[in-house]
Design a protein around this motif. Structure first.
Motif, PDB file in Angstrom:
ATOM      1  N   THR A  53       0.829  -1.203   0.000  1.00  0.00           N
ATOM      2  CA  THR A  53       0.000   0.000   0.000  1.00  0.00           C
ATOM      3  C   THR A  53       0.864   1.255   0.000  1.00  0.00           C
ATOM      4  O   THR A  53       0.515   2.253  -0.623  1.00  0.00           O
ATOM      5  CB  THR A  53      -0.955   0.010   1.195  1.00  0.00           C
ATOM      6  N   GLN A  54       2.000   1.209   0.668  1.00  0.00           N
ATOM      7  CA  GLN A  54       2.924   2.343   0.649  1.00  0.00           C
ATOM      8  C   GLN A  54       3.469   2.561  -0.765  1.00  0.00           C
ATOM      9  O   GLN A  54       3.581   3.691  -1.234  1.00  0.00           O
ATOM     10  CB  GLN A  54       4.084   2.097   1.624  1.00  0.00           C
ATOM     11  N   GLY A  55       3.791   1.477  -1.452  1.00  0.00           N
ATOM     12  CA  GLY A  55       4.269   1.578  -2.827  1.00  0.00           C
ATOM     13  C   GLY A  55       3.216   2.126  -3.759  1.00  0.00           C
ATOM     14  O   GLY A  55       3.517   2.895  -4.678  1.00  0.00           O
ATOM     15  N   LEU A  56       1.971   1.751  -3.536  1.00  0.00           N
ATOM     16  CA  LEU A  56       0.879   2.243  -4.366  1.00  0.00           C
ATOM     17  C   LEU A  56       0.707   3.749  -4.202  1.00  0.00           C
ATOM     18  O   LEU A  56       0.533   4.482  -5.182  1.00  0.00           O
ATOM     19  CB  LEU A  56      -0.412   1.513  -4.010  1.00  0.00           C
ATOM     20  N   ARG A  57       0.792   4.231  -2.973  1.00  0.00           N
ATOM     21  CA  ARG A  57       0.715   5.680  -2.738  1.00  0.00           C
ATOM     22  C   ARG A  57       1.899   6.391  -3.370  1.00  0.00           C
ATOM     23  O   ARG A  57       1.759   7.494  -3.906  1.00  0.00           O
ATOM     24  CB  ARG A  57       0.660   5.968  -1.242  1.00  0.00           C
ATOM     25  N   SER A  58       3.077   5.779  -3.320  1.00  0.00           N
ATOM     26  CA  SER A  58       4.264   6.390  -3.910  1.00  0.00           C
ATOM     27  C   SER A  58       4.126   6.500  -5.422  1.00  0.00           C
ATOM     28  O   SER A  58       4.514   7.512  -6.017  1.00  0.00           O
ATOM     29  CB  SER A  58       5.506   5.577  -3.563  1.00  0.00           C
ATOM     30  N   VAL A  59       3.605   5.457  -6.060  1.00  0.00           N
ATOM     31  CA  VAL A  59       3.422   5.477  -7.515  1.00  0.00           C
ATOM     32  C   VAL A  59       2.452   6.583  -7.899  1.00  0.00           C
ATOM     33  O   VAL A  59       2.694   7.328  -8.858  1.00  0.00           O
ATOM     34  CB  VAL A  59       2.919   4.101  -8.012  1.00  0.00           C
ATOM     35  N   GLU A  60       1.374   6.741  -7.159  1.00  0.00           N
ATOM     36  CA  GLU A  60       0.410   7.803  -7.460  1.00  0.00           C
ATOM     37  C   GLU A  60       1.007   9.174  -7.230  1.00  0.00           C
ATOM     38  O   GLU A  60       0.713  10.121  -7.965  1.00  0.00           O
ATOM     39  CB  GLU A  60      -0.837   7.616  -6.607  1.00  0.00           C
TER      40      GLU A  60
END
Length: 95
Positions: A53-60
């Motif tokens: 989930t942290q990676g998903l926020r970073s990608v966005e």
């Protein structure tokens, strides 16, 4: 299936449970992995990844999957993500 984020390389961490009596026992902290479908704008197709989930926020935050892959080093990425990164680079060079 390993518990590693395909975009950030985040994996499990080891620590201790500490009781009220200060007894310590080993435990594992697992990343919060989600199966997501991300859109590659330069390839104009969707790609499935297992991402924290942290990676998903970073990608966005960075501005999408294409920008994230361009800025991230290959040693953090999975083989699937590295292959996609090369495809995106070819598509951007052709345009």
């Amino acid at each position: 299936m390993s518990r590693i984020c395909e975009l950030t390389g985040k994996g499990r961490q080891v620590g201790n449970n500490v009781s009220h009596a200060n007894n310590k026992t080993k435990r594992v902290f697992l990343p919060n992995l989600q199966n997501v479908t991300l859109m590659s704008e330069s390839l104009d197709r969707r790609v499935k990844f297992r991402v924290s989930t942290q990676g998903l926020r970073s990608v966005e935050h960075v501005g999408g999957l294409d920008n994230w892959l361009a800025k991230t080093s290959d040693d953090k990425l999975s083989t699937k993500a590295q292959k996609l990164k090369r495809e995106i680079a070819k598509a951007q060079a052709a345009n």
